[in-house]
Design an enzyme around this catalytic site. Structure first.
Site, PDB file in Angstrom:
ATOM      1  N   LYS A 128       0.825  -1.215   0.000  1.00 21.64           N
ATOM      2  CA  LYS A 128       0.000   0.000   0.000  1.00 21.64           C
ATOM      3  C   LYS A 128       0.861   1.267   0.000  1.00 21.64           C
ATOM      4  CE  LYS A 128      -3.900  -2.413   0.918  1.00 21.64           C
ATOM      5  NZ  LYS A 128      -3.543  -3.793   1.242  1.00 21.64           N
TER       6      LYS A 128
HETATM    7  C1  LIG Z   1      -4.207  -4.967   0.851  1.00 21.40           C
HETATM    8  C2  LIG Z   1      -3.380  -6.184   0.786  1.00 21.40           C
HETATM    9  C3  LIG Z   1      -3.648  -7.203  -0.150  1.00 21.40           C
HETATM   10  C4  LIG Z   1      -4.846  -7.156  -1.060  1.00 21.40           C
HETATM   11  O1  LIG Z   1      -4.783  -6.118  -2.021  1.00 21.40           O
HETATM   12  P1  LIG Z   1      -6.122  -5.615  -2.719  1.00 21.40           P
HETATM   13  O2  LIG Z   1      -5.726  -4.468  -3.540  1.00 21.40           O
HETATM   14  O3  LIG Z   1      -7.053  -5.236  -1.603  1.00 21.40           O
HETATM   15  O4  LIG Z   1      -6.657  -6.764  -3.500  1.00 21.40           O
HETATM   16  C5  LIG Z   1      -2.786  -8.283  -0.202  1.00 21.40           C
HETATM   17  N1  LIG Z   1      -1.728  -8.372   0.632  1.00 21.40           N
HETATM   18  C6  LIG Z   1      -1.453  -7.428   1.530  1.00 21.40           C
HETATM   19  C7  LIG Z   1      -0.279  -7.600   2.428  1.00 21.40           C
HETATM   20  C8  LIG Z   1      -2.242  -6.285   1.638  1.00 21.40           C
HETATM   21  O5  LIG Z   1      -1.955  -5.345   2.543  1.00 21.40           O
END
Ligand SMILES: *Cc1c(COP(=O)(O)O)cnc(C)c1O
Length: 489
Positions: free
Chosen positions: A106
């Site tokens: 993120k």
């Molecule tokens: C948010 C997240 C995901 C999933 O990503 P999306 O965009 O919500 O599909 C997978 N792994 C981790 C570690 C995350 O923080």
């Protein structure tokens, strides 16, 4: 570049407005009216930040000049200049997305978003503050807090499911400093937190929130197009790494396996493909909350099922927001149809997509899911075989990528997206490596470091003993009240 809601082709807003608003007024998600013209080969010759700049400029031309924003957003924030390096592990290429300030993928987009919003605000001459409302399954929260901390003209409130995130994820959030930040637990799961946030948005359309509090509202979740677009860049980065290593020649297709929750990460890959990047299959990997696997196989999206709390908590999601954008593209922009499905999901908890549309979706997407036991086995065997340590989310993708290859004999090069540092989930990773996870999360991080030889990421080690600044926890019905009360001074 014009954007409108997935549920209605009017009104249209420019890209700066789309970023500022986050969610469209009718509850739909902003989508572009057409794909931008894009020179893929020129982009692949650039470094990661050059790629980022070209992609942002193509999709968000109304926000302003991108080069200075990209420089400001990424300089000295990641532990490598490559931002998102790749490494070869066996015959998989692992795309490591966790080198940012909060050790999850993120960070790539949420380092950028505050700069996009601030520039968009200036461009639109919006003078009042913006409140960023965010629901998190664990990682978005800290990355957004970190990105928006003390940004002038912005305030941020994060809701996380109490008991639904890892102890390290929780510690990262509740210790957050900054004059403009609030963090609050919600009794329930991520879907409760996310639908609570969406309800506040829908109640305050028609600018009522603005009138009531003198603030605009926006989102840092991947429902915001400004969150989604920066994520496209690392698909290009991975492809150019493979080119540079001589693993592929220009134009050769590459598959990507993506550990998926809200469908934002994988949707960025789909947009990369629509822009002309040679992407073969996008493989959607789920944990035991396999609502997306079932959908991609059958065309029936049914959220009426048990919610599993797993060791990959950031993917514990039953309502995947960004699937709505895929449905929009797969129907060639049939907003009426998308709205019908979304209303059915809201009212009945289920919708069914025609075979014709599913055939189109399955041309681009494959899928698979991974049990709790398989996650641990995968972490253990990859460590034993290659000495590479994966977190629980990455392990879901690895396992699904392996299964996909066995099932299809599709031998195109495979990139596995690695979305978090293993140190965010030390208990599960230790036990997968056969070490008794003794003590608290900090002790477990030290044990994991001893076992793997990897250093504990400094920002995680420094959480130990930090003051808890945010102890609130509310019921879903109280979220709006909480939002109205805070920041009122
Ligand atoms: C948010 C997240 C995901 C999933 O990503 P999306 O965009 O919500 O599909 C997978 N792994 C981790 C570690 C995350 O923080």
């Amino acid at each position: 570049m014009w954007y409108h809601s997935t549920r209605n082709s009017v009104p249209m807003v420019d890209s700066a407005q789309a970023v500022l608003q986050g969610l469209a007024p009718d509850g739909g998600l902003y989508v572009m009216t057409k794909m931008p013209a894009f020179d893929v080969e020129a982009c692949l010759k650039k470094d990661m930040l050059g790629q980022m700049e070209q992609i942002l400029a193509a999709f968000l031309p109304d926000v302003g000049e991108m080069a200075p924003l990209v420089q400001a957003a990424y300089t000295d924030k990641f532990d490598t200049d490559e931002i998102t390096p790749t490494c070869q592990v066996g015959d998989m290429t692992v795309l490591e997305l966790f080198h940012g300030p909060t050790q999850a993928f993120k960070d790539v987009a949420l380092s950028m978003l505050p700069y996009l919003m601030t520039a968009a605000k200036t461009k639109e001459k919006q003078t009042e503050d913006i409140l960023i409302l965010t629901a998190t399954s664990g990682d978005t929260g800290k990355a957004a807090l970190c990105g928006f901390q003390d940004v002038p003209g912005m305030k941020i409130c994060v809701f996380y499911p109490e008991g639904g995130v890892s102890p390290i994820q929780r510690a990262q959030m509740v210790t957050q400093e900054g004059k403009n930040v609030k963090v609050c637990g919600v009794e329930g799961n991520f879907d409760d937190a996310q639908s609570g946030v969406k309800e506040i948005f829908s109640r305050y359309r028609d600018d009522a929130f603005r009138k009531k509090r003198g603030m605009g509202l926006s989102s840092a979740n991947s429902i915001n197009i400004g969150r989604l677009v920066p994520q496209i860049a690392y698909y290009f980065k991975a492809y150019s790494d493979l080119l540079q290593r001589g693993k592929i020649v220009m134009g050769q297709e590459v598959n990507f396996t993506v550990p998926t929750g809200n469908f934002g990460d994988i949707l960025a890959g789909y947009l990369a493909k629509k822009m002309g990047l040679p992407v073969g299959k996008l493989i959607c990997a789920s944990n035991e909350n396999c609502v997306l696997t079932d959908f991609l196989q059958t065309g029936v999206y049914d959220k009426r099922r048990e919610f599993h709390k797993t060791i990959s908590p950031s993917m514990d999601i039953l309502v995947s927001s960004n699937l709505e954008r895929l449905l929009y593209f797969a129907t060639d922009g049939d907003c009426m149809q998308v709205r019908e499905w979304m209303e059915s999901l809201q009212k009945n908890g289920i919708y069914t997509v025609s075979q014709e549309i599913m055939t189109r979706i399955q041309e681009d997407f494959d899928c698979g899911c991974c049990s709790e036991t398989e996650i641990k086995e995968t972490i253990g065997s990859v460590f034993q075989t290659y000495g590479y340590t994966m977190d629980t989310h990455t392990a879901v993708a690895w396992k699904v990528a392996e299964e996909y290859r066995k099932r299809t004999e599709d031998n195109r090069p495979m990139v596995v997206l690695s979305t978090a540092s293993p140190f965010k989930f030390p208990e599960a990773v230790l036990s997968a490596l056969g070490v008794e996870p003794q003590g608290d999360a900090f002790q477990q991080m030290r044990l994991l470091s001893e076992k793997t030889g990897l250093p504990v990421p400094r920002p995680l080690a420094e959480l130990e003993g930090k003051l808890c600044r945010h102890g609130d926890c509310v019921r879903k019905e109280e979220m709006e009240q909480f939002v109205l009360q805070i920041f009122s001074e």
